[in-house]
Enzyme design. Structure first.
Site, PDB file in Angstrom:
ATOM      1  N   CYS A   1       4.667  -0.352  10.604  1.00  0.00           N
ATOM      2  CA  CYS A   1       3.328  -0.358  11.357  1.00  0.00           C
ATOM      3  C   CYS A   1       3.593  -1.249  12.541  1.00  0.00           C
ATOM      4  O   CYS A   1       2.968  -0.849  13.685  1.00  0.00           O
ATOM      5  CB  CYS A   1       2.196  -0.610  10.572  1.00  0.00           C
ATOM      6  SG  CYS A   1       2.404  -2.328   9.807  1.00  0.00           S
TER       7      CYS A   1
ATOM      8  N   GLU B   1      -5.755  -1.282   6.526  1.00  0.00           N
ATOM      9  CA  GLU B   1      -5.064  -1.540   7.498  1.00  0.00           C
ATOM     10  C   GLU B   1      -4.259  -0.251   7.872  1.00  0.00           C
ATOM     11  O   GLU B   1      -3.772   0.299   6.937  1.00  0.00           O
ATOM     12  CB  GLU B   1      -3.976  -2.528   6.847  1.00  0.00           C
ATOM     13  CG  GLU B   1      -4.669  -3.941   6.728  1.00  0.00           C
ATOM     14  CD  GLU B   1      -5.584  -4.464   7.957  1.00  0.00           C
ATOM     15  OE1 GLU B   1      -5.000  -4.250   9.136  1.00  0.00           O
ATOM     16  OE2 GLU B   1      -6.764  -4.520   8.012  1.00  0.00           O
TER      17      GLU B   1
HETATM   18  P1  NAD Z   1      -0.745   7.521   4.425  1.00  0.00           P
HETATM   19  O1  NAD Z   1      -2.082   7.147   5.188  1.00  0.00           O
HETATM   20  O2  NAD Z   1      -0.277   9.083   4.612  1.00  0.00           O
HETATM   21  O3  NAD Z   1      -0.557   7.200   2.856  1.00  0.00           O
HETATM   22  C1  NAD Z   1      -1.147   5.958   2.736  1.00  0.00           C
HETATM   23  C2  NAD Z   1      -1.582   6.135   0.978  1.00  0.00           C
HETATM   24  O4  NAD Z   1      -2.947   6.763   1.141  1.00  0.00           O
HETATM   25  C3  NAD Z   1      -0.741   6.912   0.084  1.00  0.00           C
HETATM   26  O5  NAD Z   1      -0.764   6.086  -1.216  1.00  0.00           O
HETATM   27  C4  NAD Z   1      -1.399   8.186  -0.059  1.00  0.00           C
HETATM   28  O6  NAD Z   1      -0.868   8.874  -1.236  1.00  0.00           O
HETATM   29  C5  NAD Z   1      -2.914   7.776   0.011  1.00  0.00           C
HETATM   30  N1  NAD Z   1      -3.701   8.904   0.512  1.00  0.00           N
HETATM   31  C6  NAD Z   1      -3.407  10.050   1.079  1.00  0.00           C
HETATM   32  N2  NAD Z   1      -4.509  10.708   1.121  1.00  0.00           N
HETATM   33  C7  NAD Z   1      -5.473  10.068   0.465  1.00  0.00           C
HETATM   34  C8  NAD Z   1      -6.963  10.423   0.279  1.00  0.00           C
HETATM   35  N3  NAD Z   1      -7.550  11.428   0.623  1.00  0.00           N
HETATM   36  N4  NAD Z   1      -7.572   9.478  -0.580  1.00  0.00           N
HETATM   37  C9  NAD Z   1      -7.011   8.442  -1.104  1.00  0.00           C
HETATM   38  N5  NAD Z   1      -5.681   7.943  -0.806  1.00  0.00           N
HETATM   39  C10 NAD Z   1      -5.093   9.030   0.021  1.00  0.00           C
HETATM   40  O7  NAD Z   1       0.404   6.483   5.095  1.00  0.00           O
HETATM   41  P2  NAD Z   1       1.751   6.404   4.742  1.00  0.00           P
HETATM   42  O8  NAD Z   1       2.524   7.471   5.168  1.00  0.00           O
HETATM   43  O9  NAD Z   1       2.024   6.243   3.145  1.00  0.00           O
HETATM   44  O10 NAD Z   1       2.184   5.082   5.470  1.00  0.00           O
HETATM   45  C11 NAD Z   1       2.530   4.990   6.675  1.00  0.00           C
HETATM   46  C12 NAD Z   1       1.214   4.514   7.631  1.00  0.00           C
HETATM   47  O11 NAD Z   1       0.791   3.214   7.147  1.00  0.00           O
HETATM   48  C13 NAD Z   1       1.541   4.410   9.062  1.00  0.00           C
HETATM   49  O12 NAD Z   1       0.355   4.876   9.781  1.00  0.00           O
HETATM   50  C14 NAD Z   1       1.651   2.942   9.525  1.00  0.00           C
HETATM   51  O13 NAD Z   1       1.371   2.400  10.607  1.00  0.00           O
HETATM   52  C15 NAD Z   1       0.619   2.653   8.162  1.00  0.00           C
HETATM   53  N6  NAD Z   1       0.850   0.960   7.773  1.00  0.00           N
HETATM   54  C16 NAD Z   1       0.020  -0.019   8.405  1.00  0.00           C
HETATM   55  C17 NAD Z   1       0.275  -1.182   7.874  1.00  0.00           C
HETATM   56  C18 NAD Z   1      -0.921  -2.323   8.225  1.00  0.00           C
HETATM   57  O14 NAD Z   1      -0.614  -3.377   7.835  1.00  0.00           O
HETATM   58  N7  NAD Z   1      -1.702  -2.052   9.412  1.00  0.00           N
HETATM   59  C19 NAD Z   1       1.311  -1.553   7.214  1.00  0.00           C
HETATM   60  C20 NAD Z   1       2.006  -0.656   6.796  1.00  0.00           C
HETATM   61  C21 NAD Z   1       1.767   0.696   7.057  1.00  0.00           C
END
Ligand code: NAD
Length: 517
Positions: A321, A287
């Site tokens: 999001c 997501e």
């Molecule tokens: P992010 O993508 O920076 O991080 C998300 C998670 O991924 C974190 O736990 C991070 O540590 C991990 N991560 C980062 N690099 C990784 C890798 N190489 N391998 C595995 N894991 C890794 O996102 P964020 O800043 O934590 O959250 C904000 C984003 O999430 C926004 O884009 C928002 O729209 C989205 N979001 C989407 C939903 C949905 O339901 N569609 C809900 C909430 C947030």
């Protein structure tokens, strides 16, 4: 035991003084525990490593909320092996018993609600109501997915075949990696993890480095609920080091990710590569981001629309999001809308989350830089009507920005900013508004304000978003009532909090027995 039908958890009414007092007392109590260090927990064993991750209070950026021993590649192997071994037992635990752990956890979280909110206020910078809604959503996920597992464990409807006794059962997948974001630091983390667990899988949870304490609280709650060691393994670490190694591990069966589009794409690509010794194609539930629009038609109550847009754009500093980052407004009501919107946004005072200001800080320095960068881009692409400047020095505060007269193809109309920045776009008519709303690579939420039923019918058919709302804000999806998930680059449309969700964590097995005389 008779299980009552699912009901959403009641939100705390902070207009009642008693509740405000309880929340402040919980903040005082939690404040005394800030700065402690917590271990990695694998198979119930506490592990210390050389380096640490610190989470900071974004309202007071020097203050450490909690420190965590940082996992490395070595702990990835131990965590996956441990979860894999445990899976052989956990998959045979009855669905009713597994669901019961979730129901117990829901009750514990309910009891500890003010405390959980307090940690979140410190660690994520949510105001009281936003933190409370997050905790309530987590409780809902536990209560909802527990019931869902009971439903899936009952006899499944299949067409009878003469001379045979046939049965379709849902069985778990194996070891799952859960990677949540920081923005719903409790709800999403709890929802993703508990769905995997109740379906009979074992989990390695890598919390977001911005909000690891929320993961730690979930672990504590599941331990208190009696969940056997090894079912939920807690491994804080960097995305690049621990995340990549987890995602590419051959014994990992699925990855449940919520976060940005960029990381989601990367995980999807990495997981697609079959590793030596791997005997399945990994399942990826991803997501991702959004660029969500609210259409304001000329046939609507403009004051209501302005309120809805302000709440959707700036609740939790626009870091949802589902947040509205584009208002697409009919030219006939454009001026009136801007005037009313500005009045709404002028009411939003900015300050520390612990003091319960409507607008708190953005999550960290990177976010602050990114948001200010986009505001600069926006100044060139449109006109800054309100906000857009840094407030105070202690925290990452930015006054909510409204940028008007933005062109549909402009960067601030296309790229996810994930902060308190709203682009307002003028449209010639309703048909053009729909076209503009559909012109991004995302497809998460959207809303339409109009009293014209025909236009609503058209929007139902043509707006390409996973969660479409009419005459209301586009944030605040309720578990059970608004299954949540988006299209295109917003993700795999998992519909969290809906009746299809648990199927993502299971596989169907058909058993057919020929009748013998
Ligand atoms: P992010 O993508 O920076 O991080 C998300 C998670 O991924 C974190 O736990 C991070 O540590 C991990 N991560 C980062 N690099 C990784 C890798 N190489 N391998 C595995 N894991 C890794 O996102 P964020 O800043 O934590 O959250 C904000 C984003 O999430 C926004 O884009 C928002 O729209 C989205 N979001 C989407 C939903 C949905 O339901 N569609 C809900 C909430 C947030």
């Amino acid at each position: 035991m008779k299980i009552k039908p699912f009901k959403n958890e009641k939100l705390t009414d902070y207009s009642k003084k008693a509740n405000l007092v309880k929340q402040k007392q919980a903040l005082d109590k939690v404040r005394k525990n800030l700065g402690e260090t917590y271990e990695i927990v694998i198979g119930g064993k506490k592990i210390k490593t050389v380096n640490k991750i610190h989470s900071y209070n974004p309202s007071n950026k020097e203050e450490i909320v909690a420190s965590f021993y940082k996992g490395t590649a070595a702990q990835v192997d131990i965590a996956v092996e441990t979860a894999n071994k445990k899976f052989n037992e956990w998959k045979n635990v009855s669905p009713a018993l597994r669901a019961n752990y979730l129901f117990k956890a829901a009750n514990i979280a309910r009891r500890r609600k003010f405390e959980i909110n307090a940690w979140m206020i410190f660690e994520a910078g949510k105001n009281f109501a936003e933190a409370d809604a997050d905790t309530a959503e987590a409780i809902d996920f536990l209560d909802f997915y527990g019931r869902e597992m009971l439903r899936y464990s009952q006899e499944q409807p299949i067409t009878p075949v003469l001379g045979e006794k046939n049965e379709l059962v849902y069985i778990p997948l194996g070891v799952g990696v859960v990677i949540p974001p920081w923005n719903f630091p409790f709800a999403i983390l709890v929802g993703m993890s508990s769905a995997a667990i109740v379906s009979g899988n074992t989990v390695v949870l890598k919390p977001s480095s911005d909000t690891p304490m929320m993961g730690r609280l979930f672990l504590e709650i599941m331990q208190e609920a009696g969940l056997p060691d090894g079912v939920l393994n807690f491994l804080p670490g960097s995305g690049a080091e621990v995340g990549d190694k987890l995602v590419s591990h051959p014994k990992v069966r699925f990855i449940s990710f919520t976060g940005s589009m960029e990381v989601g794409i990367h995980i999807n690509e990495l997981a697609a590569k079959v590793q030596p010794g791997q005997i399945w194609l990994k399942r990826v539930i991803a997501e991702m981001g959004g660029k969500d629009s609210i259409i304001v038609d000329k046939e609507t109550n403009i004051a209501d629309a302005a309120k809805g847009v302000a709440a959707s754009a700036f609740g939790f500093q626009g870091q949802k999001c589902s947040a509205c980052s584009r208002a697409i407004v009919d030219q006939y009501v454009y001026k009136d809308f801007l005037r009313k919107l500005k009045m709404e946004v002028d009411k939003l005072k900015v300050g520390p989350a612990e003091k319960n200001y409507p607008i708190g800080p953005v999550i960290n320095l990177n976010a602050e830089k990114n948001v200010l960068h986009y505001i600069n881009v926006g100044r060139k692409e449109g006109n800054l009507l309100a906000g857009g400047y840094k407030v105070g020095r202690n925290g990452y505060y930015i006054a909510p920005a409204i940028i008007t007269d933005v062109k549909p193809a402009a960067r601030i109309s296309q790229e996810e900013i994930f902060g308190p920045v709203l682009a307002v776009i003028k449209s010639r008519n309703f048909d053009e508004s729909i076209k503009i709303a559909n012109n991004t690579k995302f497809g998460l939420t959207g809303s339409v304000y109009t009293t014209n039923k025909k236009k609503l019918e058209k929007a139902k058919k043509e707006l390409f978003v996973g969660n479409l709302y009419f005459n209301r804000k586009c944030t605040g999806a309720m578990v059970g009532g608004h299954p949540f998930g988006g299209f295109n680059m917003s993700g795999t449309d998992s519909k969290a909090g809906g009746r299809d969700y648990l199927l993502l964590f299971m596989q169907g097995k058909l058993i057919s027995e020929k009748n013998i005389e």
